[in-house]
Design a protein around this motif. Structure first.
Motif, short mmCIF file in Angstrom:
data_model
loop_
_atom_site.label_atom_id
_atom_site.label_comp_id
_atom_site.label_asym_id
_atom_site.label_seq_id
_atom_site.Cartn_x
_atom_site.Cartn_y
_atom_site.Cartn_z
N MET A 13 -0.24 -4.17 -7.53
CA MET A 13 0.56 -3.98 -6.32
C MET A 13 -0.31 -3.93 -5.06
O MET A 13 0.23 -3.84 -3.96
CB MET A 13 1.38 -2.69 -6.44
N GLY A 14 -1.63 -3.96 -5.21
CA GLY A 14 -2.51 -3.81 -4.06
C GLY A 14 -2.62 -5.07 -3.23
O GLY A 14 -2.40 -6.19 -3.71
N GLY A 15 -2.96 -4.90 -1.95
CA GLY A 15 -3.17 -6.05 -1.06
C GLY A 15 -2.00 -6.30 -0.15
O GLY A 15 -0.88 -5.82 -0.38
N MET A 72 -0.42 0.22 2.23
CA MET A 72 -1.71 -0.18 2.79
C MET A 72 -2.12 0.69 3.99
O MET A 72 -3.30 0.78 4.31
CB MET A 72 -1.68 -1.65 3.21
N ASP A 73 -1.15 1.34 4.63
CA ASP A 73 -1.47 2.16 5.80
C ASP A 73 -1.44 3.65 5.50
O ASP A 73 -1.51 4.47 6.41
CB ASP A 73 -0.51 1.84 6.95
N ALA A 74 -1.33 4.04 4.23
CA ALA A 74 -1.27 5.46 3.88
C ALA A 74 -2.64 6.12 4.07
O ALA A 74 -3.68 5.53 3.78
CB ALA A 74 -0.81 5.63 2.44
N LYS A 75 -2.64 7.35 4.57
CA LYS A 75 -3.87 8.12 4.66
C LYS A 75 -4.30 8.56 3.27
O LYS A 75 -3.46 8.74 2.39
CB LYS A 75 -3.66 9.34 5.56
N PRO A 76 -5.62 8.71 3.04
CA PRO A 76 -6.08 9.10 1.70
C PRO A 76 -5.41 10.35 1.15
O PRO A 76 -5.03 10.38 -0.03
CB PRO A 76 -7.59 9.31 1.92
N SER A 77 -5.26 11.38 1.99
CA SER A 77 -4.62 12.62 1.51
C SER A 77 -3.16 12.37 1.14
O SER A 77 -2.66 12.89 0.13
CB SER A 77 -4.71 13.69 2.59
N GLN A 78 -2.48 11.54 1.93
CA GLN A 78 -1.09 11.19 1.64
C GLN A 78 -0.99 10.39 0.35
O GLN A 78 -0.11 10.62 -0.48
CB GLN A 78 -0.51 10.40 2.81
N ALA A 79 -1.92 9.47 0.16
CA ALA A 79 -1.91 8.64 -1.05
C ALA A 79 -2.14 9.50 -2.29
O ALA A 79 -1.51 9.27 -3.34
CB ALA A 79 -2.99 7.57 -0.94
N LEU A 80 -3.04 10.48 -2.19
CA LEU A 80 -3.28 11.37 -3.32
C LEU A 80 -2.05 12.16 -3.69
O LEU A 80 -1.73 12.36 -4.86
CB LEU A 80 -4.45 12.31 -3.01
N SER A 106 -8.89 -3.59 -7.40
CA SER A 106 -7.74 -3.38 -6.53
C SER A 106 -7.99 -3.99 -5.16
O SER A 106 -9.11 -3.94 -4.65
CB SER A 106 -7.45 -1.88 -6.37
N ALA A 107 -6.94 -4.56 -4.57
CA ALA A 107 -7.00 -5.03 -3.19
C ALA A 107 -6.24 -4.08 -2.28
O ALA A 107 -5.91 -4.41 -1.15
CB ALA A 107 -6.40 -6.43 -3.08
N GLY A 108 -5.98 -2.88 -2.79
CA GLY A 108 -5.17 -1.91 -2.06
C GLY A 108 -5.91 -1.18 -0.96
O GLY A 108 -7.06 -1.50 -0.61
N LYS A 303 -13.45 -3.22 -5.12
CA LYS A 303 -12.48 -3.27 -4.03
C LYS A 303 -12.44 -4.67 -3.44
O LYS A 303 -13.43 -5.15 -2.88
CB LYS A 303 -12.85 -2.26 -2.94
N SER A 304 -11.31 -5.34 -3.58
CA SER A 304 -11.10 -6.64 -2.96
C SER A 304 -10.54 -6.45 -1.55
O SER A 304 -9.84 -5.47 -1.27
CB SER A 304 -10.11 -7.47 -3.79
N HIS A 305 -10.85 -7.38 -0.67
CA HIS A 305 -10.25 -7.36 0.67
C HIS A 305 -8.73 -7.48 0.56
O HIS A 305 -8.23 -8.33 -0.19
CB HIS A 305 -10.82 -8.51 1.51
N GLY A 306 -8.01 -6.63 1.27
CA GLY A 306 -6.56 -6.63 1.17
C GLY A 306 -5.90 -7.88 1.68
O GLY A 306 -4.82 -8.26 1.23
#
Length: 349
Positions: A13-15, A72-80, A106-108, A303-306
């Motif tokens: 689902m990433g990218g 793709m725009d989620a903050k790291p803390s929010q994503a966790l 992942s391209a996420g 990590k792939s470019h999104g």
């Protein structure tokens, strides 16, 4: 590895384009690396129909349904908070942690992947901070630059560890037994730069590690010249250098496009020089070196470019394949152990 195959966990689902880019990229990678098999993590209703259009890939892949995809725009803390244990990104990381896959791609969201990877896989013994390493095109071929954004700030030991991580990757990717390593600085003189950079240089020089050749300080323009195989810095300056290089490449391409179309003579000249321009585009094609590696974790993460396309994602998958095949994790663990032993001997003396 099972029966000689290399199994990768994929965040489907990433990218920016998600499965519409990821799955065709896997199909391309499978042609180039036919020993690959995949554990796919994503929404079955979205991923399934695309997977059916690639029967050879479907025969080498197993799809695991997940309801959550990290934005793709989620903050790291929010994503966790929202994606821990249930998202396609987290479950792909867990697949590596459990040993069911040798690496994860992942391209996420980069920040989310960084946070989840550190939380799920943890750092290797002897590595305080994981680093994000990128392969950099140079006039002499390619080099490795790290850290390009995994952590901000600089300490002496982090730079020394990054040198070890980068050298291990260079040995795995480039097949160089003792890669040349340089510390990025504002000058090549030993008296210049931050105290931590100068101290790291002294540690590397005194250690005289058998896994690398420490060449001293390098400057920003030395990166593209390829004077060393590994350029070591911290995440803030490394990320700026990476983004500046990407922007400069696009700027040069735009300058060429405008110059070619300006006059009839220029257009005729372009036709005569078209093969040379084709070689230049091929050399500068970012898809060929897509994929940065998180180094220093108890598991391999690419990590792939999104915003890449299927060819770029295939390059990231091929990089994961090469890292596993050349036993990058084992090399890093062995090299960190050598540094630890060297320090212990120095302290005892």
């Amino acid at each position: 590895m099972i029966d000689g195959s290399i199994r990768l966990a994929i965040d489907a689902m990433g990218g920016d384009d998600g499965p519409a880019m990821v799955l065709p990229g896997l199909a391309v990678a499978l042609v180039r690396c036919p020993t690959l098999t995949f554990e796919l993590f994503g929404n079955r209703e979205v991923v399934g129909p695309i997977l059916e259009r690639h029967p050879e890939l479907a025969a080498r892949a197993r799809l695991h349904h997940t309801d959550v995809a990290v934005p793709m725009d989620a903050k790291p803390s929010q994503a966790l908070r929202m994606g821990r244990r249930v998202s396609s990104m987290w479950r792909a990381l867990e697949c590596v942690k459990s040993g069911r896959a040798e690496a994860m791609v992942s391209a996420g969201n980069t920040g989310a992947l960084m946070a989840m990877a550190r939380f799920c896989l943890r750092g290797m013994e002897g590595v305080d901070r994981p680093a994000l390493a990128a392969i950099w095109p140079t006039v002499r071929g390619e080099s490795i630059v790290l850290d390009v954004g995994a952590s901000i700030g600089v300490e002496t030991q982090n730079l020394v560890t990054n040198a070890i991580l980068g050298a291990a990757m260079a040995r795995a990717v480039f097949g160089i037994e003792s890669p040349k390593v340089g510390l990025l600085n504002i000058g090549v003189e030993e008296v210049k730069g931050l105290e931590e950079v100068r101290e790291a240089g002294q540690v590397l020089r005194d250690a005289n590690l058998p896994t690398m050749r420490y060449e001293g300080f390098v400057e920003g323009d030395d990166i593209g010249r390829g004077v060393v195989d590994v350029v070591v810095t911290e995440g803030f300056s490394g990320n700026i250098a990476l983004k500046t290089a990407e922007g400069t490449a696009r700027q040069l391409a735009e300058y060429l496009r405008m110059a070619i179309g300006r006059t009839l003579r220029a257009r005729i000249g372009y036709l005569l020089a078209k093969p040379a321009f084709a070689r230049l585009r091929d050399k500068m094609d970012p898809r060929k070196i897509n994929g940065a590696v998180f180094l220093g974790l108890n598991g391999l993460v690419i990590k792939s470019h999104g915003g890449t396309d299927e060819l770029g994602f295939a390059s990231a998958v091929e990089l994961a394949h090469d890292m596993v095949r050349n036993e990058l994790q084992r090399r890093i663990a062995a090299d960190v152990a050598v540094l630890t032993e060297t320090k212990e001997l120095a302290d005892a003396g």
